[in-house]
Design a protein around this motif. Structure first.
Motif, mmCIF file in Angstrom:
data_model
loop_
_atom_site.group_PDB
_atom_site.id
_atom_site.type_symbol
_atom_site.label_atom_id
_atom_site.label_comp_id
_atom_site.label_asym_id
_atom_site.label_seq_id
_atom_site.Cartn_x
_atom_site.Cartn_y
_atom_site.Cartn_z
ATOM 1 N N ALA A 376 0.850 -1.189 0.000
ATOM 2 C CA ALA A 376 0.000 0.000 0.000
ATOM 3 C C ALA A 376 0.883 1.235 0.000
ATOM 4 O O ALA A 376 2.076 1.169 0.344
ATOM 5 C CB ALA A 376 -0.933 0.009 1.208
ATOM 6 N N GLU A 377 0.288 2.353 -0.366
ATOM 7 C CA GLU A 377 1.043 3.607 -0.422
ATOM 8 C C GLU A 377 0.078 4.782 -0.415
ATOM 9 O O GLU A 377 -1.103 4.650 -0.727
ATOM 10 C CB GLU A 377 1.919 3.650 -1.682
ATOM 11 N N VAL A 378 0.626 5.956 -0.070
ATOM 12 C CA VAL A 378 -0.180 7.167 -0.075
ATOM 13 C C VAL A 378 0.749 8.379 -0.127
ATOM 14 O O VAL A 378 1.892 8.310 0.342
ATOM 15 C CB VAL A 378 -1.104 7.230 1.165
ATOM 16 N N CYS A 379 0.287 9.447 -0.710
ATOM 17 C CA CYS A 379 0.982 10.730 -0.832
ATOM 18 C C CYS A 379 2.102 10.689 -1.876
ATOM 19 O O CYS A 379 2.625 9.633 -2.213
ATOM 20 C CB CYS A 379 1.527 11.210 0.513
ATOM 21 N N TYR A 380 2.425 11.897 -2.380
ATOM 22 C CA TYR A 380 3.425 12.053 -3.436
ATOM 23 C C TYR A 380 4.831 12.159 -2.851
ATOM 24 O O TYR A 380 5.006 12.512 -1.675
ATOM 25 C CB TYR A 380 3.081 13.279 -4.289
ATOM 26 N N PRO A 381 5.871 11.864 -3.662
ATOM 27 C CA PRO A 381 7.251 11.860 -3.140
ATOM 28 C C PRO A 381 7.687 13.157 -2.487
ATOM 29 O O PRO A 381 8.533 13.137 -1.579
ATOM 30 C CB PRO A 381 8.087 11.552 -4.390
ATOM 31 N N ASP A 382 7.122 14.287 -2.920
ATOM 32 C CA ASP A 382 7.536 15.567 -2.343
ATOM 33 C C ASP A 382 6.732 15.961 -1.110
ATOM 34 O O ASP A 382 6.970 17.011 -0.522
ATOM 35 C CB ASP A 382 7.421 16.679 -3.391
ATOM 36 N N MET A 383 5.804 15.116 -0.696
ATOM 37 C CA MET A 383 4.918 15.487 0.410
ATOM 38 C C MET A 383 5.517 15.114 1.758
ATOM 39 O O MET A 383 5.870 13.964 2.000
ATOM 40 C CB MET A 383 3.537 14.840 0.235
ATOM 41 N N ARG A 384 5.641 16.104 2.622
ATOM 42 C CA ARG A 384 6.057 15.923 4.013
ATOM 43 C C ARG A 384 5.201 16.842 4.873
ATOM 44 O O ARG A 384 4.956 17.999 4.505
ATOM 45 C CB ARG A 384 7.531 16.305 4.225
ATOM 46 N N ASN A 385 4.787 16.346 5.981
ATOM 47 C CA ASN A 385 4.054 17.192 6.905
ATOM 48 C C ASN A 385 5.031 18.175 7.555
ATOM 49 O O ASN A 385 5.939 17.756 8.277
ATOM 50 C CB ASN A 385 3.376 16.334 7.973
ATOM 51 N N PRO A 386 4.874 19.481 7.312
ATOM 52 C CA PRO A 386 5.829 20.449 7.862
ATOM 53 C C PRO A 386 5.519 20.867 9.293
ATOM 54 O O PRO A 386 6.261 21.666 9.869
ATOM 55 C CB PRO A 386 5.681 21.638 6.911
ATOM 56 N N PHE A 387 4.439 20.334 9.872
ATOM 57 C CA PHE A 387 4.001 20.804 11.198
ATOM 58 C C PHE A 387 4.297 19.752 12.259
ATOM 59 O O PHE A 387 3.849 18.611 12.161
ATOM 60 C CB PHE A 387 2.513 21.129 11.177
ATOM 61 N N SER A 388 5.022 20.153 13.283
ATOM 62 C CA SER A 388 5.351 19.218 14.362
ATOM 63 C C SER A 388 4.316 19.237 15.471
ATOM 64 O O SER A 388 4.244 18.298 16.269
ATOM 65 C CB SER A 388 6.733 19.550 14.934
ATOM 66 N N THR A 389 3.509 20.306 15.541
ATOM 67 C CA THR A 389 2.455 20.382 16.553
ATOM 68 C C THR A 389 1.155 20.795 15.896
ATOM 69 O O THR A 389 1.134 21.426 14.834
ATOM 70 C CB THR A 389 2.792 21.403 17.654
ATOM 71 N N TYR A 390 0.059 20.463 16.558
ATOM 72 C CA TYR A 390 -1.250 20.806 16.016
ATOM 73 C C TYR A 390 -1.500 22.315 16.028
ATOM 74 O O TYR A 390 -1.987 22.865 15.027
ATOM 75 C CB TYR A 390 -2.334 20.068 16.795
ATOM 76 N N PRO A 391 -1.181 23.038 17.087
ATOM 77 C CA PRO A 391 -1.367 24.499 17.054
ATOM 78 C C PRO A 391 -0.611 25.162 15.899
ATOM 79 O O PRO A 391 -1.089 26.140 15.306
ATOM 80 C CB PRO A 391 -0.835 24.957 18.413
ATOM 81 N N GLU A 392 0.560 24.634 15.565
ATOM 82 C CA GLU A 392 1.331 25.176 14.450
ATOM 83 C C GLU A 392 0.551 25.028 13.141
ATOM 84 O O GLU A 392 0.511 25.946 12.317
ATOM 85 C CB GLU A 392 2.673 24.433 14.363
ATOM 86 N N PHE A 393 -0.089 23.873 12.961
ATOM 87 C CA PHE A 393 -0.906 23.655 11.768
ATOM 88 C C PHE A 393 -2.109 24.587 11.751
ATOM 89 O O PHE A 393 -2.438 25.190 10.730
ATOM 90 C CB PHE A 393 -1.360 22.194 11.710
ATOM 91 N N ILE A 394 -2.788 24.731 12.878
ATOM 92 C CA ILE A 394 -3.977 25.586 12.935
ATOM 93 C C ILE A 394 -3.620 27.032 12.641
ATOM 94 O O ILE A 394 -4.346 27.743 11.923
ATOM 95 C CB ILE A 394 -4.663 25.454 14.308
ATOM 96 N N ASP A 395 -2.504 27.494 13.147
ATOM 97 C CA ASP A 395 -2.072 28.868 12.852
ATOM 98 C C ASP A 395 -1.846 29.048 11.356
ATOM 99 O O ASP A 395 -2.263 30.056 10.765
ATOM 100 C CB ASP A 395 -0.781 29.190 13.613
ATOM 101 N N ALA A 396 -1.201 28.076 10.720
ATOM 102 C CA ALA A 396 -0.953 28.155 9.281
ATOM 103 C C ALA A 396 -2.263 28.083 8.501
ATOM 104 O O ALA A 396 -2.448 28.791 7.495
ATOM 105 C CB ALA A 396 -0.023 27.016 8.847
#
Length: 501
Positions: A376-396
């Motif tokens: 199985a697989e998911v997401c493209y080769p260039d995809m990385r989650n840049p957020f280490s915390t949830y508040p950081e993602f919500i702010d973005a």
């Protein structure tokens, strides 16, 4: 041409997000008597796996026989490339009359219309008062996902079947069966939205699954330190940590009810098929695109994670008199195998683009072995989650919404994904993340995937991870894209690569 000598018809029934154990014949909580009966008369493939944990990549593999990295569809914001072979274009070329009812998440609408005689998704807003009211209930339910938590869309209702989307799909499929041609083969697809969100079920099922009696998996928080960091992040994004036991039970209660409701409608469809003289010359396929956590790993719904809950799905193939009744539980099968199997059963030549392996020798009991592993697989080769915390993602996310950036199309519970691949063997599940993380689970002694052995730095686990990693990449390299069109730039760029509708 008599129905005995004509190519077989195909009745393809697919649910969305129904996990393997959401059938009673698989020792699950959900009661599914009609699917149990179908499984008893056909091949019940009990080690069947999806190639992706989300809708579009999985469906593209189901209907093309190609792996996600070959179709270049590795996330939900893309569709299968127009003009390339898929089951419907192949059947059209073979002279089939084709109908499709329900959820798309597969082809562009124009591609569907170019290949099908009848295509209806039931997504338009209705003027019928009861149908309109039900659609408004769906919208309110989905809004709760964003405002409260991913578990919060669950609700029982008193609407009649013809107001619900599943009811309309089943009725349309039954009608299509009645009017299907008798002088040429036909293919009818029922693509149910259930048991995907919005989680809504007829109230009559509530008494079958009293929320107070539902058992919720226990997920010790101390196990999270050994898992990919995404699991804890996703728990926070879903609001799962603040969900009460009562709310979790309601989620599962409605989920099981939706499975039973769809089973009831499938029974009506199969009963209608039985009235036709060519019923026994009809192949019936039932499967789900992917599963649901249903509180495994402390999560609900789905995510960009390659765990057993999301990849192990039901699959039943029935053709009375041609496929002997059987339980297939000693060898793996997978979504990529569906199209080559159907083409061989129908004596239709397979295009060279197909990568799956026909299951016909297995179904005809010429062999007991099909696959030793599944991937199985998911997401493209260039995809990385840049957020280490949830508040950081919500702010973005909030900044993006203010500035009109594509990230603003995302939601508060859809954390960006990482390029990820996995291999499942008889004994092990190995998951490789593009960010360098690894997970290894003992499939026999730890079926719930609670103890990540890759986090234990022993020589044995290091060598085992190395072996499985090589097997995983060997599969990837030997199934390189055989036909490919680039994803349109309007749907893929660095600023929206984590959109996951």
């Amino acid at each position: 041409m008599s129905c005995e000598t004509r190519a077989p018809n195909l009745l393809f029934i697919m649910t969305d997000q129904q996990r393997f154990d959401a059938l009673s014949c698989h020792n699950g909580v959900a009661r599914t008597p009609n699917l149990d009966a179908l499984a008893a008369q056909g091949a019940d493939l009990r080690k069947h796996y999806s190639q992706a944990p989300v809708c579009v990549p999985s469906r593209c593999t189901i209907f093309s026989g190609r792996y996600p990295h070959s179709t270049n569809v590795l996330e939900n914001f893309v569709r299968y490339p127009s003009g390339e072979d898929h089951l419907f274009s192949i059947l059209k070329e073979a002279g089939y009359h084709l109908s499709y009812f329900g959820k798309n998440h597969l082809l562009e609408d124009d591609e569907f219309r170019a290949n099908l005689n009848v295509f209806e998704t039931f997504s338009e807003h209705s003027d019928d008062s009861q149908r309109k009211a039900y659609q408004e209930l769906e919208e309110r339910s989905l809004q709760r996902l964003e405002s409260i938590g991913s578990y919060a869309s669950s609700e029982y209702h008193d609407f009649p079947d013809m107001a619900t989307t599943s009811g309309l799909i089943a009725t349309s499929v039954a009608t299509a069966i009645r009017v299907a041609p008798h002088d040429r083969p036909w293919s009818i697809t029922a693509s149910f939205y259930d048991p995907h969100v919005p989680h809504l079920a007829p109230k009559r099922f509530e008494k079958e699954y009293p929320p107070k009696d539902i058992q919720i998996p226990i997920n010790p928080n101390e196990n999270l330190k050994d898992k990919a960091p995404r699991v804890a992040l996703k728990q926070e994004a879903q609001g799962a940590l603040r969900a009460s036991l009562q709310e979790k039970r309601l989620y599962s209660s409605v989920y099981y009810s939706m499975c039973s409701y769809v089973d009831e409608l499938i029974g009506d469809i199969i009963e209608e098929l039985g009235k036709r003289e060519d019923a026994e010359n009809t192949i019936i396929v039932f499967l789900s695109d992917h599963g649901d956590f249903n509180w495994d790993h402390g999560l609900c719904k789905k995510d960009l994670l390659l765990y057993e809950s999301l990849l192990h799905v039901p699959c039943i193939i029935s053709w009375p008199g041609k496929i002997p009744p059987q339980v297939v539980d000693k060898t793996f099968t997978e979504h990529a195998d569906i199209v080559p199997t159907l083409l061989e059963l129908a004596s239709i030549p397979r295009p060279p683009t197909i990568q799956g392996k026909s299951m016909v020798p297995l179904l005809e009991q010429q062999t007991a072995s099909h696959r030793k592993s599944t991937h199985a697989e998911v997401c493209y080769p260039d995809m990385r989650n840049p957020f280490s915390t949830y508040p950081e993602f919500i702010d973005a996310l909030n900044d993006a919404k203010k500035n009109g950036d594509p990230l603003g199309q995302s939601t508060s519970f859809n954390i960006p994904g990482d390029y990820t691949k996995s291999i499942r063997t008889e004994d092990w599940t190995y998951i490789w993340y593009g960010n360098g993380y690894e997970e290894l689970y003992d499939a026999n002694n730890d079926p719930k995937e609670e103890r990540n052995l890759a986090s234990e730095p022993t020589e044995e686990t290091r060598l085992l991870c190395q072996k499985l990693r090589l097997e995983l990449f060997d599969w990837f390299l030997h199934t390189a894209p055989v036909a490919r069109k680039s994803v349109p730039s309007k749907t893929r760029n660095s600023s929206n690569s984590w959109i996951h509708p």
